[in-house]
Design a protein around this motif. Sequence first.
Motif, short mmCIF file in Angstrom:
data_model
loop_
_atom_site.label_atom_id
_atom_site.label_comp_id
_atom_site.label_asym_id
_atom_site.label_seq_id
_atom_site.Cartn_x
_atom_site.Cartn_y
_atom_site.Cartn_z
N VAL A 221 0.86 -1.18 0.00
CA VAL A 221 0.00 0.00 0.00
C VAL A 221 0.90 1.23 0.00
CG1 VAL A 221 -1.73 1.32 1.26
CG2 VAL A 221 -1.87 -1.18 1.20
N GLU A 222 0.75 2.04 -1.05
CA GLU A 222 1.59 3.22 -1.23
C GLU A 222 0.72 4.36 -1.75
OE1 GLU A 222 5.59 5.04 -1.51
OE2 GLU A 222 5.00 3.07 -0.75
N TYR A 248 6.32 1.06 6.34
CA TYR A 248 6.90 0.69 7.63
C TYR A 248 6.69 -0.79 7.95
CZ TYR A 248 6.96 5.75 8.14
OH TYR A 248 7.18 7.09 7.93
N PHE A 249 6.17 -1.53 6.98
CA PHE A 249 5.86 -2.95 7.11
C PHE A 249 4.73 -3.20 8.10
CE2 PHE A 249 7.38 -7.52 7.08
CZ PHE A 249 7.15 -7.68 5.72
N GLU A 250 3.89 -2.20 8.30
CA GLU A 250 2.70 -2.36 9.12
C GLU A 250 1.62 -3.06 8.31
OE1 GLU A 250 2.97 1.65 11.88
OE2 GLU A 250 2.35 1.84 9.79
N ARG A 251 0.85 -3.91 8.96
CA ARG A 251 -0.23 -4.63 8.28
C ARG A 251 -1.37 -3.67 7.95
NH1 ARG A 251 -2.06 -9.50 11.73
NH2 ARG A 251 -3.13 -10.03 9.77
N MET A 252 -1.85 -3.75 6.70
CA MET A 252 -2.85 -2.82 6.21
C MET A 252 -4.15 -3.54 5.82
SD MET A 252 -1.25 0.12 6.35
CE MET A 252 -2.11 1.24 5.24
N ILE A 259 -4.26 1.15 8.55
CA ILE A 259 -3.63 0.09 9.34
C ILE A 259 -4.70 -0.86 9.85
CG2 ILE A 259 -2.30 -0.41 11.42
CD1 ILE A 259 -0.80 2.16 10.96
N LEU A 260 -4.44 -2.15 9.71
CA LEU A 260 -5.40 -3.18 10.11
C LEU A 260 -5.73 -3.05 11.60
CD1 LEU A 260 -6.73 -5.59 8.58
CD2 LEU A 260 -4.97 -7.03 9.61
N GLY A 262 -6.05 -3.69 15.23
CA GLY A 262 -5.30 -4.58 16.10
C GLY A 262 -3.85 -4.73 15.72
N ALA A 263 -3.45 -4.23 14.53
CA ALA A 263 -2.05 -4.32 14.11
C ALA A 263 -1.20 -3.34 14.90
CB ALA A 263 -1.93 -4.03 12.62
N GLN A 264 0.00 -3.75 15.21
CA GLN A 264 0.91 -2.91 15.99
C GLN A 264 1.54 -1.84 15.12
OE1 GLN A 264 4.06 -5.04 17.91
NE2 GLN A 264 4.96 -3.23 18.85
N ARG A 265 1.45 -0.58 15.54
CA ARG A 265 2.12 0.50 14.81
C ARG A 265 3.62 0.42 15.07
NH1 ARG A 265 -0.50 4.71 12.50
NH2 ARG A 265 -2.77 4.77 12.70
N GLN A 266 4.40 0.71 14.04
CA GLN A 266 5.83 0.59 14.15
C GLN A 266 6.47 1.98 14.12
OE1 GLN A 266 6.71 -2.23 14.88
NE2 GLN A 266 5.16 -3.59 14.03
N PRO A 267 7.52 2.17 14.93
CA PRO A 267 8.21 3.47 14.91
C PRO A 267 8.96 3.66 13.59
CG PRO A 267 9.42 1.88 16.26
CD PRO A 267 8.10 1.23 15.89
N SER A 268 9.06 4.89 13.15
CA SER A 268 9.76 5.18 11.88
C SER A 268 11.23 5.37 12.12
CB SER A 268 9.14 6.42 11.24
OG SER A 268 9.29 7.52 12.09
#
Length: 268
Positions: A221-222, A248-252, A259-260, A262-268
Amino acid sequence: MTLIISWIGVDDKKDGKETSSIYIASDSRYTWGNAKKFDYGIKVFGSSKHPEIFGFCGDVLFPSTILGQIIPQIDNEILIGPNDGVETKNKRVFEFMKSSLDTYPKDFLANNTFTILHATRFKKEFKLFRTTFGKDKILKNKEVELPKISTKVYSGGSGKAEFDKIWEKWENPKHNNYRTSRAVYHCLSKTLKDIKDPRTGGLPQIVGLYRIENMRLFGIVENAKKYIYGKESSEDINSKSIEWRNEYFERMNPETLKILEGAQRQPS
């Protein structure tokens, strides 16, 4: 010539650290010299029925042709069997490549080189192998050592120098994503946005293996759009059949492009 990378995710278990995932990713550009380009070229492959994934860089014609032959033979258990170990599987794949190359028109490879990555799993054991055809015109096969940390394990192609330079940022222990598997993909995404090498470009494409099941194909997703193998995907019939990730390789969520839940947000 492209950019290809591979990385692993490692988890802490009672018996120590264990590899939990392995990925192969690439850009999506095919080039003819520096004049012509096509940004929807497939460079990563995988079996839907066995835990085998592949990727290549360098010459396009031979690797794409040979992997197009190997995958269906793996799927139909012609080339390998369900009880074959990792070394046996790679040996049979390499021998298939070598016998094919022996009959390949030599003029087509006169000035070309290539690298093919093969990641495989048997039970809980992950392995990565690198097959190379270099200037010496000899096909060679070698195992790539997998460390006990989540990190990049291979980078290659004409975009390698630019990727490796940017990767130094994530190799800093003070970075938020230090020693995480998502860091490698984030670095790839950033590299492709700023790449100067004319032979590398387009959107990322990625396949992976986890401890269970077989090849995982990831959609990207871009800019609020979905892409598969570098090409925008407008087919929404079965978007949930694969995983979707952002830079950021976050699940979408492929329907909301957010962001899906329940998916964990990732720091940039």
